[in-house]
Design a protein around this motif. Structure first.
Motif, PDB file in Angstrom:
ATOM      1  N   ALA A 101       0.828  -1.208   0.000  1.00 41.65           N
ATOM      2  CA  ALA A 101       0.000   0.000   0.000  1.00 41.65           C
ATOM      3  C   ALA A 101       0.860   1.254   0.000  1.00 41.65           C
ATOM      4  CB  ALA A 101      -0.917  -0.011   1.223  1.00 41.65           C
ATOM      5  N   GLU A 102       1.955   1.186   0.719  1.00 39.07           N
ATOM      6  CA  GLU A 102       2.869   2.320   0.799  1.00 39.07           C
ATOM      7  C   GLU A 102       3.452   2.672  -0.566  1.00 39.07           C
ATOM      8  OE1 GLU A 102       5.854   2.995   4.219  1.00 39.07           O
ATOM      9  OE2 GLU A 102       6.907   1.857   2.686  1.00 39.07           O
ATOM     10  N   SER A 103       3.753   1.644  -1.366  1.00 37.06           N
ATOM     11  CA  SER A 103       4.304   1.902  -2.702  1.00 37.06           C
ATOM     12  C   SER A 103       3.297   2.634  -3.577  1.00 37.06           C
ATOM     13  CB  SER A 103       4.727   0.585  -3.363  1.00 37.06           C
ATOM     14  OG  SER A 103       3.605  -0.235  -3.632  1.00 37.06           O
ATOM     15  N   LEU A 104       2.010   2.377  -3.372  1.00 33.45           N
ATOM     16  CA  LEU A 104       0.978   3.113  -4.103  1.00 33.45           C
ATOM     17  C   LEU A 104       0.849   4.540  -3.567  1.00 33.45           C
ATOM     18  CD1 LEU A 104      -1.771   0.331  -4.250  1.00 33.45           C
ATOM     19  CD2 LEU A 104      -0.376   1.141  -6.150  1.00 33.45           C
ATOM     20  N   ALA A 105       0.890   4.670  -2.249  1.00 40.00           N
ATOM     21  CA  ALA A 105       0.737   5.996  -1.644  1.00 40.00           C
ATOM     22  C   ALA A 105       1.879   6.925  -2.027  1.00 40.00           C
ATOM     23  CB  ALA A 105       0.649   5.870  -0.128  1.00 40.00           C
ATOM     24  N   PHE A 106       3.085   6.386  -2.142  1.00 41.81           N
ATOM     25  CA  PHE A 106       4.217   7.218  -2.505  1.00 41.81           C
ATOM     26  C   PHE A 106       4.063   7.811  -3.902  1.00 41.81           C
ATOM     27  CE2 PHE A 106       7.243   5.500   0.819  1.00 41.81           C
ATOM     28  CZ  PHE A 106       7.511   6.740   1.362  1.00 41.81           C
ATOM     29  N   THR A 107       3.248   7.175  -4.751  1.00 38.28           N
ATOM     30  CA  THR A 107       2.998   7.707  -6.095  1.00 38.28           C
ATOM     31  C   THR A 107       1.662   8.452  -6.150  1.00 38.28           C
ATOM     32  OG1 THR A 107       1.915   5.691  -6.913  1.00 38.28           O
ATOM     33  CG2 THR A 107       4.303   5.792  -7.083  1.00 38.28           C
ATOM     34  N   TYR A 108       1.142   8.827  -4.988  1.00 34.25           N
ATOM     35  CA  TYR A 108      -0.080   9.618  -4.860  1.00 34.25           C
ATOM     36  C   TYR A 108      -1.341   8.836  -5.221  1.00 34.25           C
ATOM     37  CZ  TYR A 108       3.737  12.936  -5.180  1.00 34.25           C
ATOM     38  OH  TYR A 108       4.943  13.579  -5.006  1.00 34.25           O
ATOM     39  N   ASP A 109      -1.240   7.526  -5.306  1.00 29.54           N
ATOM     40  CA  ASP A 109      -2.424   6.706  -5.587  1.00 29.54           C
ATOM     41  C   ASP A 109      -3.054   6.271  -4.265  1.00 29.54           C
ATOM     42  OD1 ASP A 109      -4.394   5.189  -6.664  1.00 29.54           O
ATOM     43  OD2 ASP A 109      -3.090   3.666  -7.572  1.00 29.54           O
ATOM     44  N   TYR A 110      -3.615   7.236  -3.555  1.00 32.96           N
ATOM     45  CA  TYR A 110      -4.241   6.925  -2.269  1.00 32.96           C
ATOM     46  C   TYR A 110      -5.506   6.114  -2.446  1.00 32.96           C
ATOM     47  CZ  TYR A 110      -0.891  10.183  -0.339  1.00 32.96           C
ATOM     48  OH  TYR A 110       0.276  10.792   0.031  1.00 32.96           O
ATOM     49  N   ASP A 111      -6.210   6.325  -3.550  1.00 30.38           N
ATOM     50  CA  ASP A 111      -7.394   5.519  -3.823  1.00 30.38           C
ATOM     51  C   ASP A 111      -7.016   4.039  -3.904  1.00 30.38           C
ATOM     52  OD1 ASP A 111      -8.995   7.770  -3.963  1.00 30.38           O
ATOM     53  OD2 ASP A 111      -8.718   8.001  -6.121  1.00 30.38           O
ATOM     54  N   GLY A 112      -5.957   3.750  -4.663  1.00 28.59           N
ATOM     55  CA  GLY A 112      -5.520   2.369  -4.807  1.00 28.59           C
ATOM     56  C   GLY A 112      -5.026   1.782  -3.504  1.00 28.59           C
TER      57      GLY A 112
END
Length: 484
Positions: A101-112
Motif C-alpha cells: 500500500a505504501e508503494s501506491l501511496a508514494f505515487t499519490y495513488d491513495y485511492d488504490g
C-alpha cells in the motif's frame, strides 16, 4: 504531514505492535509454563498423599497421570480465548500488505492504497486501520491540478560521453545544439524534484470518454496532488539511435534488463557491449526508484520514434532486410521491448516515419509518410494515439483543429488524438472535443546556452524549472551556434 513523516510514523507503529505482540506471547508462554508446573506439583503431591493414605506402594517405572498435562493445556488455551494470538505469519503478512500500500501511496495513488487495505482479509488489524485513516486524511488535502497549466519538457538522446560527442567532427554542432548531457539531465531531474515537480502521463491531462449519446469526447483529467506539487510531462524524440551516432558517446539500443526493466546497451572503446543506464530511459528509471514520489501513479515519459532507420536501435525498416542478417530477430526484439516499456509506464508516440516537417509538406507527402509509419513502425510497437511533431511543426495554427484541415483529418483518422508541437511558453494546452494539443519546451544546449545570465540576462525561459547557470555543462563548446 510529509510523506517521510507519515512513513516513519506508520513504520514506528508497526514496530511497536510487533514488540507488543512478542511481549504478549512471552507472557502467555511463561504463564502457561508456570501453571503447568504448578499443576504438576499439585497433582504429584496429591498422588503421594493419596497413596500414603491408602498405603498404596509406588510402582517403580510407573508413568504420571496425563490428566494434569491435559488440564494445564486447557488452562493455557483458556487464557488466550478472549484475545487470539497474532501469529508470526500474520505479522509478516501485515507488513507486506502495508508495504504494498505504501508503494501506491508514494505515487499519490491513495485511492488504490485504501482499496488494497480495506479489501484485504487483514483489514481489521489495528495497524491496517490506522494506515487507512492516515491515507484518507492525506487524500482529503489533495488539490486538483489545473490541466491548462501542465508544462511539457522534452529531450533528444542523452550524451553519455562528452569527449566523444564534442570531438570537433561534423556532428558536433548538431549535438551541441539539440542534445543534453548526462550531467545536465541528472541536475535537471534533481532540481525539478526539489521544486515539487511530479511527472504525469500525457493521458492524465485529458482523455476520451463516451457521453450519454454514445459519442467519444475529450474531458480534462483529475490529477490530484498535495499542495505545492506541480505536474509536468516529459518526452524524448528520435529514440532510434541513428547510424551517424555510432561511436559518438551515445547508447546504441534499448533492451530488457535482467530485472525485467528497460535499460540500454552502449558500445565501449574496446568494441565490447556494456549494459547500463546510458540514456534517458534507464536514467529516469533509476531516479524514480530512488524518488518514487517523482512519478504520479507510475508515470514515465513519452518516447517518440521515426522509422527510416528502425526504432530503439534495431534496424527494422524493410530497407534493411538485405543488409541486416538479424532483421527478423530485431523485429521481434522491438515488439518485446516496446511491450516492456508500456508495461513499465512509458507512452509511445510517432515522430513521423521520415522525420519530415508536416507543416511544410503537401498532403500527399504527409499521407505517404503516415502510411509508412503505420505499416513499418506501429506494426512493431503497437497502436499509439500520440504524435510529437518533428521540428515542432504543427499542422495548424493556435486555433482549434477542425476537419477542414485535411492533414489533421488524415492524422485523426489514423488514430492520433494527442498532438504536440514546440513552444517556449511555460505551458500551452488545448483540449478540444476530440483531441488534445500541448506545447513542448526543449531542454537542450541551444535553449540553455541562450538562457544563461551571462549570455542574455533578460531571458528566463527556464527559471521556473531549474537554475540554468548551475545545470549548464561547462564542457560544452561555446558559443552554441544558433538554430536555423
Amino acid at each position: 504531514m510529509s510523506f517521510e513523516d507519515d512513513y516513519e510514523r506508520r513504520r514506528a507503529y508497526v514496530s511497536r505492535r510487533r514488540q507488543q505482540r512478542k511481549r504478549q506471547r512471552m507472557v502467555r508462554i511463561l504463564t502457561a509454563l508456570i501453571l503447568f508446573v504448578t499443576l504438576i506439583t499439585i497433582a504429584g503431591t496429591g498422588i503421594l498423599y493419596f497413596r500414603h493414605q491408602n498405603n498404596t506402594p509406588e510402582v517403580p517405572g510407573s508413568e504420571p497421570s496425563e490428566e494434569p498435562s491435559s488440564l494445564a493445556l486447557n488452562s493455557s488455551e483458556s487464557t488466550t480465548e478472549d484475545e487470539p494470538e497474532t501469529t508470526v505469519a500474520s505479522v509478516q503478512q501485515i507488513e507486506e500488505l502495508l508495504k504494498e500500500a505504501e508503494s501506491l501511496a508514494f505515487t499519490y495513488d491513495y485511492d488504490g492504497a485504501i482499496e488494497l487495505l480495506t479489501s484485504s482479509e487483514l483489514s481489521g488489524d489495528p495497524a491496517v486501520k490506522e494506515t487507512v485513516s492516515s491515507y484518507e486524511e492525506i487524500r482529503s488535502t489533495l488539490v486538483r491540478a489545473e490541466p491548462s497549466e501542465v508544462t511539457h519538457v522534452f529531450f533528444h538522446s542523452i550524451i553519455m560521453d562528452n569527449r566523444k560527442a564534442f570531438d570537433g567532427d561534423s556532428d558536433e554542432k548538431g549535438y551541441n545544439q539539440v542534445m543534453t548531457t548526462k550531467s545536465e539531465f541528472l541536475k535537471i531531474l534533481e532540481q525539478m524534484y526539489e521544486r515539487g515537480y511530479v511527472l504525469v502521463k500525457l493521458h492524465d491531462i485529458a482523455h476520451e470518454e463516451t457521453d450519454e449519446h454514445g459519442s467519444r469526447k475529450f474531458v480534462a483529467g483529475n490529477i490530484m496532488l498535495p499542495p505545492g506539487k506541480k505536474p509536468f510531462v516529459m518526452s524524448q524524440d528520435d529514440v532510434c539511435y541513428y547510424e551517424y551516432m555510432d561511436g559518438d558517446g551515445f547508447a546504441s539500443r534499448i533492451i530488457i534488463g535482467e530485472d525485467g526493466k528497460p535499460t540500454c546497451e552502449m558500445k565501449m572503446d574496446d568494441g565490447s557491449i556494456s549494459v547500463g543506464s546510458y540514456d534517458l530511459v534507464p536514467l529516469l528509471e533509476d531516479f524514480i526508484t530512488e524518488h518514487p514520489d517523482f512519478s504520479y501513479r507510475g508515470a514515465r515519459a513519452v518516447l517518440a520514434f521515426t522509422g527510416y532507420q528502425g526504432v530503439l536501435g534495431y534496424r527494422t525498416d524493410p530497407e534493411y532486410k538485405n543488409s541486416n542478417p538479424n532483421y527478423e530477430a530485431d523485429c521481434e526484439a522491438v515488439r518485446r521491448v516496446a511491450q516492456c516499456l508500456r508495461d513499465n509506464g512509458w507512452e509511445l508516440a510517432s515522430h513521423s516515419w521520415g522525420h519530415i516537417n508536416l507543416a511544410n509538406r503537401d498532403y500527399a507527402s504527409v499521407k505517404t509518410d503516415a502510411e509508412k509509419w503505420e505499416n513499418r513502425v506501429e506494426s512493431l510497437i503497437g497502436e499509439t494515439d500520440i504524435i510529437l511533431y518533428p521540428f515542432g511543426a504543427d499542422v495548424g495554427n493556435w486555433r482549434p483543429y477542425s476537419r477542414d484541415n485535411d492533414k489533421f483529418a488524415l492524422l485523426y483518422d489514423l488514430g492520433f488524438r494527442y498532438f504536440c508541437n514546440v513552444d517556449s511558453s511555460q505551458h500551452w494546452v488545448q483540449i478540444g472535443d476530440t483531441y488534445m494539443r500541448q506545447g513542448r519546451r526543449n531542454l537542450d544546449g541551444y535553449r540553455m546556452y541562450y538562457d544563461l545570465p551571462e549570455t542574455n540576462p533578460t531571458k528566463t525561459y527556464l527559471s521556473d524549472l531549474f537554475d540554468v547557470s548551475t545545470v549548464f555543462d561547462r564542457e560544452r563548446p561555446t558559443p552554441v551556434a544558433p538554430m536555423k
